[in-house]
Scaffold this active site. Sequence first.
Site, PDB file in Angstrom:
ATOM      1  N   GLU A  54       8.667  -4.663  10.844  1.00  0.00           N
ATOM      2  CA  GLU A  54       9.150  -3.371  10.359  1.00  0.00           C
ATOM      3  C   GLU A  54       9.634  -2.481  11.496  1.00  0.00           C
ATOM      4  OE1 GLU A  54       7.858   0.407   7.512  1.00  0.00           O
ATOM      5  OE2 GLU A  54       6.522  -1.309   7.717  1.00  0.00           O
ATOM      6  N   LYS A 114      -1.705  -9.451   2.497  1.00  0.00           N
ATOM      7  CA  LYS A 114      -1.010  -9.068   3.724  1.00  0.00           C
ATOM      8  C   LYS A 114      -1.866  -8.096   4.528  1.00  0.00           C
ATOM      9  CE  LYS A 114       2.720  -6.292   3.726  1.00  0.00           C
ATOM     10  NZ  LYS A 114       2.327  -5.203   4.665  1.00  0.00           N
ATOM     11  N   ASP A 137       0.831  -1.199   0.000  1.00  0.00           N
ATOM     12  CA  ASP A 137       0.000   0.000   0.000  1.00  0.00           C
ATOM     13  C   ASP A 137       0.871   1.256   0.000  1.00  0.00           C
ATOM     14  OD1 ASP A 137       0.912  -0.184   2.598  1.00  0.00           O
ATOM     15  OD2 ASP A 137      -1.077  -0.215   3.523  1.00  0.00           O
ATOM     16  N   SER A 138       2.199   1.044   0.019  1.00  0.00           N
ATOM     17  CA  SER A 138       3.146   2.136  -0.205  1.00  0.00           C
ATOM     18  C   SER A 138       2.977   2.717  -1.604  1.00  0.00           C
ATOM     19  CB  SER A 138       4.586   1.652  -0.010  1.00  0.00           C
ATOM     20  OG  SER A 138       4.812   0.439  -0.722  1.00  0.00           O
ATOM     21  N   ASP A 142      -0.994  -6.159  -0.469  1.00  0.00           N
ATOM     22  CA  ASP A 142      -1.481  -5.543   0.765  1.00  0.00           C
ATOM     23  C   ASP A 142      -2.986  -5.331   0.703  1.00  0.00           C
ATOM     24  OD1 ASP A 142       0.534  -5.200   2.629  1.00  0.00           O
ATOM     25  OD2 ASP A 142       1.210  -3.296   1.811  1.00  0.00           O
ATOM     26  N   GLU A 150      -2.023  -5.780   8.354  1.00  0.00           N
ATOM     27  CA  GLU A 150      -1.279  -5.230   9.481  1.00  0.00           C
ATOM     28  C   GLU A 150      -2.021  -5.512  10.780  1.00  0.00           C
ATOM     29  OE1 GLU A 150       0.612  -1.398   7.048  1.00  0.00           O
ATOM     30  OE2 GLU A 150      -0.506  -1.068   8.908  1.00  0.00           O
TER      31      GLU A 150
END
Length: 274
Positions: free
Chosen positions: A191, A122, A53-54, A92, A124
Amino acid sequence: MTEKKLEIVKPVSVNKILQMKHDGQKISMLTSYDYTMAKLVDEAGVDIILIGDSASNVMAGNSSTLPITLDEMIYHARSVARGAKHALVLCDMPFGSYQISVEDALKNAIRIVKESGASAVKLEGGKRVCPQIKAIIEAGIPVCGHLGLTPQSVNEFGGYGLRAKTEEEADRLLEDALALEAAGCFAIVLEKIPATLAEKVTKELKTAATIGIGAGMHTDGQVLVCQDMLGMNNGFAPKFLRKYADLHSVITTAVASYVSDVKEGKFPSTEEQY
């Protein structure tokens, strides 16, 4: 004259990733957001391509990952999946696509895989997202977790600083990692946490590989944003980032030469016209 045999490229699977952890073979992961870059990264032999999502920052210029939508992530993932023949394609789930409910998370994970061709998703978070992770895995979709600095929680953390600095937070991160493993995650991104903690988590986990970014050398693998490690974003230089090229200079110099040639009438030449 002997016939040349075609080389069959066997795609990297989740089982392959787990086998690499078991064998002590390091896992390489890089981000990609489009077909051209994915094809290059894939041909270079990376094990996992992450549609992070970067993309919100790198591709759209947003200051955080929060604005990117599910539809936008599916678009990027679809482009990457078309270019990847070897690497495992991991996408993501963006902010808001899995936090509301288990049903919502499952529906959106299915959309990602069905509409993009990605092989895994993925998420979080720790224990609080385990119900979503279990439901997604039960539907046949592999899941990678993400702990430590989780950019979707930037407003909760108040920034992008080092996480798990205190003993209490470190213990909680380890508990979350074990919970994600128990829920069925095949891998967990760690991270921006202390290297000693990342090493401890990696040793504790038996069935989930750890992928570090700013988490030291003792994780099972590493991930970087492709544009960062290629030196395209010259203003971004955290301690953990190693730049393997200076494409910012290469590209801006090449474009400046093109502009100059056009303005001076040097391009195209007679050899470059029909």
